[in-house]
Design an enzyme around this catalytic site. Structure first.
Site, PDB file in Angstrom:
ATOM      1  N   ARG A   1      22.957  86.164 -34.383  1.00 25.51           N
ATOM      2  CA  ARG A   1      21.841  85.496 -35.042  1.00 25.51           C
ATOM      3  C   ARG A   1      22.309  84.164 -35.625  1.00 25.51           C
ATOM      4  NH1 ARG A   1      20.072  90.467 -37.355  1.00 25.51           N
ATOM      5  NH2 ARG A   1      19.265  91.192 -35.362  1.00 25.51           N
TER       6      ARG A   1
ATOM      7  N   ARG B   1       9.680 101.073 -34.900  1.00 28.17           N
ATOM      8  CA  ARG B   1      10.642 100.600 -35.895  1.00 28.17           C
ATOM      9  C   ARG B   1      10.774  99.082 -35.856  1.00 28.17           C
ATOM     10  NH1 ARG B   1      12.701 102.736 -31.429  1.00 28.17           N
ATOM     11  NH2 ARG B   1      14.773 102.218 -30.648  1.00 28.17           N
TER      12      ARG B   1
ATOM     13  N   ASP C   1      22.381  94.857 -25.178  1.00 25.04           N
ATOM     14  CA  ASP C   1      21.082  94.380 -25.651  1.00 25.04           C
ATOM     15  C   ASP C   1      20.696  93.268 -24.686  1.00 25.04           C
ATOM     16  OD1 ASP C   1      18.876  94.245 -27.298  1.00 25.04           O
ATOM     17  OD2 ASP C   1      20.058  94.227 -29.151  1.00 25.04           O
TER      18      ASP C   1
ATOM     19  N   CYS D   1      25.882  85.961 -45.207  1.00 22.99           N
ATOM     20  CA  CYS D   1      26.866  87.029 -45.033  1.00 22.99           C
ATOM     21  C   CYS D   1      28.040  86.765 -45.958  1.00 22.99           C
ATOM     22  CB  CYS D   1      27.375  87.069 -43.589  1.00 22.99           C
ATOM     23  SG  CYS D   1      26.184  87.781 -42.444  1.00 22.99           S
TER      24      CYS D   1
ATOM     25  N   ARG E   1      10.454  94.873 -31.936  1.00 21.88           N
ATOM     26  CA  ARG E   1      10.671  95.031 -30.504  1.00 21.88           C
ATOM     27  C   ARG E   1      10.242  96.416 -30.012  1.00 21.88           C
ATOM     28  NH1 ARG E   1      14.566  92.159 -28.170  1.00 21.88           N
ATOM     29  NH2 ARG E   1      15.881  92.301 -30.011  1.00 21.88           N
ATOM     30  N   TYR E   2      10.548  97.428 -30.785  1.00 25.68           N
ATOM     31  CA  TYR E   2      10.256  98.804 -30.377  1.00 25.68           C
ATOM     32  C   TYR E   2       9.004  99.299 -31.095  1.00 25.68           C
ATOM     33  CZ  TYR E   2      15.125  98.339 -28.941  1.00 25.68           C
ATOM     34  OH  TYR E   2      16.293  97.905 -28.382  1.00 25.68           O
TER      35      TYR E   2
ATOM     36  N   ASP F   1      26.755  90.166 -27.176  1.00 20.60           N
ATOM     37  CA  ASP F   1      25.541  89.466 -26.736  1.00 20.60           C
ATOM     38  C   ASP F   1      25.861  88.066 -26.196  1.00 20.60           C
ATOM     39  OD1 ASP F   1      23.886  91.583 -27.472  1.00 20.60           O
ATOM     40  OD2 ASP F   1      23.675  90.828 -29.529  1.00 20.60           O
TER      41      ASP F   1
ATOM     42  N   CYS G   1      31.118  86.341 -38.739  1.00 19.31           N
ATOM     43  CA  CYS G   1      31.689  86.745 -37.449  1.00 19.31           C
ATOM     44  C   CYS G   1      31.359  85.641 -36.445  1.00 19.31           C
ATOM     45  CB  CYS G   1      31.068  88.042 -36.956  1.00 19.31           C
ATOM     46  SG  CYS G   1      31.077  89.377 -38.155  1.00 19.31           S
TER      47      CYS G   1
ATOM     48  N   CYS H   1      28.468  86.120 -33.925  1.00 21.79           N
ATOM     49  CA  CYS H   1      27.175  86.485 -34.532  1.00 21.79           C
ATOM     50  C   CYS H   1      26.031  86.285 -33.537  1.00 21.79           C
ATOM     51  CB  CYS H   1      26.933  85.618 -35.767  1.00 21.79           C
ATOM     52  SG  CYS H   1      25.319  85.929 -36.537  1.00 21.79           S
TER      53      CYS H   1
ATOM     54  N   LYS I   1      17.862  97.273 -26.216  1.00 24.62           N
ATOM     55  CA  LYS I   1      19.126  97.963 -25.968  1.00 24.62           C
ATOM     56  C   LYS I   1      18.989  98.950 -24.817  1.00 24.62           C
ATOM     57  CE  LYS I   1      20.391  97.836 -30.883  1.00 24.62           C
ATOM     58  NZ  LYS I   1      19.128  97.288 -31.438  1.00 24.62           N
TER      59      LYS I   1
HETATM   60  C1  LIG Z   1      18.760  97.407 -32.634  1.00 20.05           C
HETATM   61  C2  LIG Z   1      17.399  97.211 -33.066  1.00 20.05           C
HETATM   62  C3  LIG Z   1      16.679  98.254 -33.685  1.00 20.05           C
HETATM   63  C4  LIG Z   1      17.288  99.616 -33.922  1.00 20.05           C
HETATM   64  O1  LIG Z   1      17.571 100.272 -32.726  1.00 20.05           O
HETATM   65  P1  LIG Z   1      18.130 101.775 -32.714  1.00 20.05           P
HETATM   66  O2  LIG Z   1      18.477 102.043 -31.284  1.00 20.05           O
HETATM   67  O3  LIG Z   1      17.017 102.637 -33.224  1.00 20.05           O
HETATM   68  O4  LIG Z   1      19.308 101.824 -33.636  1.00 20.05           O
HETATM   69  C5  LIG Z   1      15.393  98.009 -34.064  1.00 20.05           C
HETATM   70  N1  LIG Z   1      14.806  96.809 -33.854  1.00 20.05           N
HETATM   71  C6  LIG Z   1      15.461  95.799 -33.256  1.00 20.05           C
HETATM   72  C7  LIG Z   1      14.749  94.518 -33.038  1.00 20.05           C
HETATM   73  C8  LIG Z   1      16.775  95.954 -32.856  1.00 20.05           C
HETATM   74  O5  LIG Z   1      17.423  94.940 -32.266  1.00 20.05           O
END
Ligand SMILES: *Cc1c(COP(=O)(O)O)cnc(C)c1O
Length: 382
Positions: free
Chosen positions: A144, A126, A340, A135, A122-123, A303, A139, A142, A347
């Protein structure tokens, strides 16, 4: 809490040694309604909820988002009170079948952001690496649950390969968050093997593990595992924890082992109605985490997953609760509150407003105690 059951292993005809063995805990998880009935006096809501999860397949038994709970974590729960904050998170309830117009099966849009089956990207810098869909305990909120606990959606060896190849071929990825499911349900060999391969990718600077296991199955955090993790630095752990009652001595020892190995542990909590959505509970949670050397990282709005409306608080409630922490306790004890966004927006941090506007060239603020202050934003150029 441990006072509720003096020697919890006796109830299971187990030895202390078996009880302390994470594999025994995994093997003896509560899945079926009989398992729950033996330990808890179930209310109608719970009876119906468990029956529903059994009809869908139950636990890791096949299909659907079933129930699952380690005997250890069950021993922290109140056997008589269905409103026990731990029980409400893990024992299915009939409310899960109640539809809400705000709910989605995949609110975070992860399926659309998945360039490989085990990856959510998404980002820009990362990725999320879904290493397992199992798991130790499930939870009920969840995010997912479309795939977690479902043997049909298990993460295969071929999908791991594809995931590692995706990270290796994308130099922009400097941070890999290994999550699931819970990656700590994997054996040492498999988990350390995967992390080692990710660590060997030159552009991967930081590894993270997202887990609830130090809380729900602290026996898993063995000296051998921690020795292995220590060789993978910089490695962070994001610990999912919701309520101070989860922080039994066993969980405390697991956190200490991680911290002693130089692993920075941050917490991720979900704000849940009637469970931790009050000032006293949240402050106690954050203070106890800090004493365990766990740095509060995120507090999430729950969520908008199908069947979780009964857990959700209004957004404003989280913002108001942040106001009870900010400035009133150690900055290190204050997490970021975030939502989120449904639709896959990612987020977004939500913070109380301390700026009231401006007056005669001065910015007007209210501090943590509600006192009014003016600030002249003067750069000395006129
Ligand atoms: C939460 C999340 C992250 C990590 O986010 P941070 O704000 O860096 O902790 C990375 N990828 C996805 C898809 C996420 O949902």
């Amino acid at each position: 809490m441990r006072k509720l059951v003096a020697r919890p292993w006796r109830e299971y005809g187990a030895t202390k040694r078996e009880w302390d063995d994470w594999r025994w805990q995994m093997k003896n998880r509560m899945v079926r309604i009989e398992d729950f009935r033996r330990r808890f006096s179930l209310c109608t809501e719970e009876e119906e909820g468990i029956a529903l999860s059994e009809r869908k397949g139950g636990g890791d038994g096949g299909g659907g988002f079933g129930a699952g709970l380690t005997p250890y974590f069950a021993s922290l729960m109140d056997p008589k009170d269905p409103d026990c904050p731990l029980r409400r998170q893990f024992i299915p309830r009939a409310e899960e079948a109640r539809p809400s117009p705000a709910d989605f099966p995949d609110p975070l849009g992860e399926e659309d952001l998945s360039p490989a089956p085990a990856i959510v990207h998404r980002y820009p810098d990362r990725v999320l690496f879904l290493a397992s869909n199992v798991c130790s305990s499930y939870c009920r909120y969840c995010n997912r649950k479309r795939m977690v606990g479902d043997p049909e959606r298990g993460v295969t060896a071929a999908q791991w390969e594809e995931g590692v190849a995706y990270v290796a071929s994308n130099p922009a990825i400097r941070d890999v968050l290994v999550s699931g499911g819970d990656p700590l349900t994997l054996s040492d060999g498999r988990l350390l093997g995967l992390l080692g391969r990710l660590r060997a990718i030159p552009h991967v600077e930081v590894l993270r593990i997202g887990t609830r296991v130090p809380i729900t199955l602290p026996q898993r955090v063995t000296p051998a595992l921690v020795r292995g993790l220590k060789r993978l630095h910089p490695l962070f752990v994001s610990l999912h924890v919701v309520h101070p009652k989860e922080l039994a001595p066993e969980a405390g020892r697991a956190c200490a082992r991680l911290a002693d190995a130089g692993i920075p542990v941050g917490s991720q909590s979900v704000l849940l109605a009637g469970i931790n959505d009050d000032e006293e509970t949240l402050r106690t949670l954050m203070h106890r985490l800090l004493r365990l050397r766990v740095r509060p990282y995120y507090l999430f709005q729950c969520d908008q997953i199908e069947g979780t409306a009964h857990f959700r608080t209004p957004l404003q409630k989280g913002i108001d609760l942040m106001k009870t922490l900010i400035g009133r306790t150690s900055g290190y004890a204050v997490p970021k509150f975030a939502v989120d966004l449904s639709g896959g927006g990612g987020k977004v941090p939500l913070s109380p407003e301390y700026r009231e506007g401006s007056e005669n060239g001065h910015l007007v603020f209210r501090n943590f105690a509600g006192e009014r202050f003016e600030y002249l934003d003067d750069l000395g150029d006129g």
